[in-house]
Design a protein around this motif. Sequence first.
Motif, PDB file in Angstrom:
ATOM      1  N   PHE A 165       0.843  -1.189   0.000  1.00  0.00           N
ATOM      2  CA  PHE A 165       0.000   0.000   0.000  1.00  0.00           C
ATOM      3  C   PHE A 165       0.884   1.247   0.000  1.00  0.00           C
ATOM      4  O   PHE A 165       1.989   1.232   0.549  1.00  0.00           O
ATOM      5  CB  PHE A 165      -0.916   0.024   1.234  1.00  0.00           C
ATOM      6  N   PRO A 166       0.377   2.346  -0.584  1.00  0.00           N
ATOM      7  CA  PRO A 166       1.129   3.604  -0.564  1.00  0.00           C
ATOM      8  C   PRO A 166       1.230   4.175   0.844  1.00  0.00           C
ATOM      9  O   PRO A 166       0.502   3.772   1.762  1.00  0.00           O
ATOM     10  CB  PRO A 166       0.304   4.530  -1.477  1.00  0.00           C
ATOM     11  N   ASP A 167       2.110   5.137   1.013  1.00  0.00           N
ATOM     12  CA  ASP A 167       2.240   5.833   2.285  1.00  0.00           C
ATOM     13  C   ASP A 167       0.931   6.524   2.658  1.00  0.00           C
ATOM     14  O   ASP A 167       0.161   6.951   1.788  1.00  0.00           O
ATOM     15  CB  ASP A 167       3.344   6.890   2.203  1.00  0.00           C
ATOM     16  N   ASP A 168       0.678   6.655   3.941  1.00  0.00           N
ATOM     17  CA  ASP A 168      -0.454   7.426   4.475  1.00  0.00           C
ATOM     18  C   ASP A 168      -1.803   6.970   3.922  1.00  0.00           C
ATOM     19  O   ASP A 168      -2.680   7.780   3.639  1.00  0.00           O
ATOM     20  CB  ASP A 168      -0.266   8.923   4.173  1.00  0.00           C
ATOM     21  N   THR A 169      -1.985   5.657   3.810  1.00  0.00           N
ATOM     22  CA  THR A 169      -3.210   5.118   3.205  1.00  0.00           C
ATOM     23  C   THR A 169      -4.350   4.969   4.206  1.00  0.00           C
ATOM     24  O   THR A 169      -5.508   5.210   3.866  1.00  0.00           O
ATOM     25  CB  THR A 169      -2.929   3.748   2.560  1.00  0.00           C
ATOM     26  N   PHE A 170      -4.049   4.580   5.436  1.00  0.00           N
ATOM     27  CA  PHE A 170      -5.098   4.153   6.376  1.00  0.00           C
ATOM     28  C   PHE A 170      -5.168   5.058   7.604  1.00  0.00           C
ATOM     29  O   PHE A 170      -4.171   5.628   8.044  1.00  0.00           O
ATOM     30  CB  PHE A 170      -4.851   2.717   6.836  1.00  0.00           C
ATOM     31  N   ASP A 171      -6.375   5.125   8.155  1.00  0.00           N
ATOM     32  CA  ASP A 171      -6.576   5.804   9.435  1.00  0.00           C
ATOM     33  C   ASP A 171      -6.328   4.865  10.610  1.00  0.00           C
ATOM     34  O   ASP A 171      -6.074   5.324  11.726  1.00  0.00           O
ATOM     35  CB  ASP A 171      -8.003   6.347   9.533  1.00  0.00           C
ATOM     36  N   ALA A 172      -6.441   3.562  10.372  1.00  0.00           N
ATOM     37  CA  ALA A 172      -6.245   2.580  11.440  1.00  0.00           C
ATOM     38  C   ALA A 172      -5.723   1.281  10.855  1.00  0.00           C
ATOM     39  O   ALA A 172      -6.104   0.893   9.746  1.00  0.00           O
ATOM     40  CB  ALA A 172      -7.541   2.335  12.205  1.00  0.00           C
ATOM     41  N   VAL A 173      -4.855   0.609  11.596  1.00  0.00           N
ATOM     42  CA  VAL A 173      -4.322  -0.705  11.229  1.00  0.00           C
ATOM     43  C   VAL A 173      -4.395  -1.579  12.472  1.00  0.00           C
ATOM     44  O   VAL A 173      -4.064  -1.138  13.579  1.00  0.00           O
ATOM     45  CB  VAL A 173      -2.872  -0.623  10.733  1.00  0.00           C
ATOM     46  N   SER A 174      -4.834  -2.833  12.303  1.00  0.00           N
ATOM     47  CA  SER A 174      -4.855  -3.766  13.426  1.00  0.00           C
ATOM     48  C   SER A 174      -4.143  -5.055  13.030  1.00  0.00           C
ATOM     49  O   SER A 174      -4.105  -5.433  11.855  1.00  0.00           O
ATOM     50  CB  SER A 174      -6.292  -4.079  13.863  1.00  0.00           C
TER      51      SER A 174
ATOM     52  N   PHE B  70      -2.765   2.342  15.541  1.00  0.00           N
ATOM     53  CA  PHE B  70      -2.340   0.958  15.368  1.00  0.00           C
ATOM     54  C   PHE B  70      -2.748   0.183  16.608  1.00  0.00           C
ATOM     55  O   PHE B  70      -2.426   0.572  17.737  1.00  0.00           O
ATOM     56  CB  PHE B  70      -0.825   0.886  15.173  1.00  0.00           C
ATOM     57  N   VAL B  71      -3.477  -0.924  16.408  1.00  0.00           N
ATOM     58  CA  VAL B  71      -3.907  -1.784  17.505  1.00  0.00           C
ATOM     59  C   VAL B  71      -3.300  -3.169  17.292  1.00  0.00           C
ATOM     60  O   VAL B  71      -3.458  -3.770  16.226  1.00  0.00           O
ATOM     61  CB  VAL B  71      -5.446  -1.882  17.580  1.00  0.00           C
ATOM     62  N   LEU B  72      -2.614  -3.646  18.307  1.00  0.00           N
ATOM     63  CA  LEU B  72      -1.921  -4.939  18.233  1.00  0.00           C
ATOM     64  C   LEU B  72      -2.404  -5.842  19.353  1.00  0.00           C
ATOM     65  O   LEU B  72      -2.547  -5.409  20.502  1.00  0.00           O
ATOM     66  CB  LEU B  72      -0.412  -4.726  18.380  1.00  0.00           C
ATOM     67  N   GLU B  73      -2.654  -7.095  19.010  1.00  0.00           N
ATOM     68  CA  GLU B  73      -2.864  -8.142  20.015  1.00  0.00           C
ATOM     69  C   GLU B  73      -1.987  -9.316  19.638  1.00  0.00           C
ATOM     70  O   GLU B  73      -2.007  -9.772  18.495  1.00  0.00           O
ATOM     71  CB  GLU B  73      -4.326  -8.593  20.078  1.00  0.00           C
ATOM     72  N   ASP B  74      -1.202  -9.799  20.592  1.00  0.00           N
ATOM     73  CA  ASP B  74      -0.360 -10.955  20.283  1.00  0.00           C
ATOM     74  C   ASP B  74       0.055 -11.645  21.579  1.00  0.00           C
ATOM     75  O   ASP B  74      -0.047 -11.076  22.673  1.00  0.00           O
ATOM     76  CB  ASP B  74       0.889 -10.537  19.499  1.00  0.00           C
TER      77      ASP B  74
ATOM     78  N   ALA C 278      10.225  -5.783  13.768  1.00  0.00           N
ATOM     79  CA  ALA C 278      10.604  -4.368  13.711  1.00  0.00           C
ATOM     80  C   ALA C 278      10.282  -3.776  12.343  1.00  0.00           C
ATOM     81  O   ALA C 278       9.770  -2.647  12.249  1.00  0.00           O
ATOM     82  CB  ALA C 278      12.091  -4.206  14.025  1.00  0.00           C
ATOM     83  N   THR C 279      10.550  -4.528  11.284  1.00  0.00           N
ATOM     84  CA  THR C 279      10.218  -4.062   9.931  1.00  0.00           C
ATOM     85  C   THR C 279       8.712  -3.977   9.749  1.00  0.00           C
ATOM     86  O   THR C 279       8.201  -3.044   9.111  1.00  0.00           O
ATOM     87  CB  THR C 279      10.838  -4.999   8.879  1.00  0.00           C
ATOM     88  N   PHE C 280       7.985  -4.935  10.309  1.00  0.00           N
ATOM     89  CA  PHE C 280       6.526  -4.893  10.242  1.00  0.00           C
ATOM     90  C   PHE C 280       5.988  -3.626  10.887  1.00  0.00           C
ATOM     91  O   PHE C 280       5.137  -2.933  10.315  1.00  0.00           O
ATOM     92  CB  PHE C 280       5.944  -6.126  10.928  1.00  0.00           C
ATOM     93  N   VAL C 281       6.478  -3.285  12.079  1.00  0.00           N
ATOM     94  CA  VAL C 281       6.004  -2.081  12.766  1.00  0.00           C
ATOM     95  C   VAL C 281       6.338  -0.836  11.939  1.00  0.00           C
ATOM     96  O   VAL C 281       5.517   0.087  11.830  1.00  0.00           O
ATOM     97  CB  VAL C 281       6.614  -1.992  14.176  1.00  0.00           C
ATOM     98  N   ALA C 282       7.521  -0.800  11.338  1.00  0.00           N
ATOM     99  CA  ALA C 282       7.894   0.336  10.497  1.00  0.00           C
ATOM    100  C   ALA C 282       6.972   0.445   9.282  1.00  0.00           C
ATOM    101  O   ALA C 282       6.618   1.554   8.854  1.00  0.00           O
ATOM    102  CB  ALA C 282       9.343   0.199  10.054  1.00  0.00           C
ATOM    103  N   GLU C 283       6.559  -0.682   8.729  1.00  0.00           N
ATOM    104  CA  GLU C 283       5.636  -0.682   7.594  1.00  0.00           C
ATOM    105  C   GLU C 283       4.258  -0.173   8.010  1.00  0.00           C
ATOM    106  O   GLU C 283       3.606   0.564   7.273  1.00  0.00           O
ATOM    107  CB  GLU C 283       5.519  -2.090   7.012  1.00  0.00           C
ATOM    108  N   VAL C 284       3.813  -0.561   9.194  1.00  0.00           N
ATOM    109  CA  VAL C 284       2.536  -0.048   9.691  1.00  0.00           C
ATOM    110  C   VAL C 284       2.598   1.467   9.830  1.00  0.00           C
ATOM    111  O   VAL C 284       1.666   2.187   9.429  1.00  0.00           O
ATOM    112  CB  VAL C 284       2.170  -0.706  11.038  1.00  0.00           C
TER     113      VAL C 284
ATOM    114  N   LEU D   8      -2.146  -6.461  24.603  1.00  0.00           N
ATOM    115  CA  LEU D   8      -2.935  -5.568  23.753  1.00  0.00           C
ATOM    116  C   LEU D   8      -2.299  -4.183  23.821  1.00  0.00           C
ATOM    117  O   LEU D   8      -1.985  -3.683  24.901  1.00  0.00           O
ATOM    118  CB  LEU D   8      -4.387  -5.491  24.220  1.00  0.00           C
ATOM    119  N   VAL D   9      -2.112  -3.592  22.651  1.00  0.00           N
ATOM    120  CA  VAL D   9      -1.469  -2.280  22.560  1.00  0.00           C
ATOM    121  C   VAL D   9      -2.277  -1.369  21.632  1.00  0.00           C
ATOM    122  O   VAL D   9      -2.737  -1.818  20.567  1.00  0.00           O
ATOM    123  CB  VAL D   9      -0.032  -2.401  22.000  1.00  0.00           C
ATOM    124  N   ARG D  10      -2.445  -0.127  22.061  1.00  0.00           N
ATOM    125  CA  ARG D  10      -2.970   0.894  21.170  1.00  0.00           C
ATOM    126  C   ARG D  10      -1.924   2.000  21.071  1.00  0.00           C
ATOM    127  O   ARG D  10      -1.497   2.543  22.092  1.00  0.00           O
ATOM    128  CB  ARG D  10      -4.292   1.474  21.691  1.00  0.00           C
ATOM    129  N   ALA D  11      -1.498   2.285  19.835  1.00  0.00           N
ATOM    130  CA  ALA D  11      -0.469   3.294  19.617  1.00  0.00           C
ATOM    131  C   ALA D  11      -0.901   4.222  18.500  1.00  0.00           C
ATOM    132  O   ALA D  11      -1.660   3.840  17.605  1.00  0.00           O
ATOM    133  CB  ALA D  11       0.865   2.626  19.272  1.00  0.00           C
TER     134      ALA D  11
END
Length: 214
Positions: free
Chosen positions: A62-71, A99-103, A83-89, A209-212
């Motif tokens: 996806f292009p830069d600045d595409t989404f308002d939210a990612v989970s 960004f909301v993460l559960e793991d 770390a690369t995944f978080v940078a991509e988000v 669970l993280v909300r950032a």
Amino acid sequence: MGERSDPRPRRRDRRGPHRQRPHARRRRRGHRRRPHPRNGRTRPIVVPLLRGVVGDAEGLPFPDDTFDAVSCRIAAHHFPDPATFVAEVARVLAPGGVFVLEDNVAPDDEVLAEFLNRVERLRDPTHVESYSEQRWRDWLDDAGFVVEETAWVRRTLEFDSWVERIGVPQARLDELQAAFDKAPNAARRYFDIWYAEDGVASFTTPKLLVRARA
């Protein structure tokens, strides 16, 4: 959280530090539950304006600045490079996006973290690693996120259904059972491991669970 509603008293079995739920019984190895009549049938769900895309979490298509939210829910422990995944988000989120993460999350204690990751890999070789909360915070900070909220929850897993969901082969199942049988006392307490007459019956696993905000 994580407390049991079972009012029956707990007792130790004759194997010492093993804990056994009274009257607990496990099915014989190799015996499967009869499938539910609905199992195996998937009904397609049509959601207007929703488009599915298959892509690499560490190279989001996806292009830069595409989404308002990612989970991302209970998947990141399979990623080779979180770390690369978080940078991509961060890249695909618009400024101020969430960004909301559960793991699965590993305890800070190295012995407990090693035990958790070992049994997870024995069950599913695609498991890479469950990381500590601090590791996630470091990756989020490096990517420019501001962590707004975190929480831990504990989920109780019944051993039989946990291994049957992905069809663990017998050789790995034996290794997995042995790993629980030889679990350090600290792991038995922390993961609330319960044993039946012929092996482990259940245990609990922590999730983060993280909300950032970008």
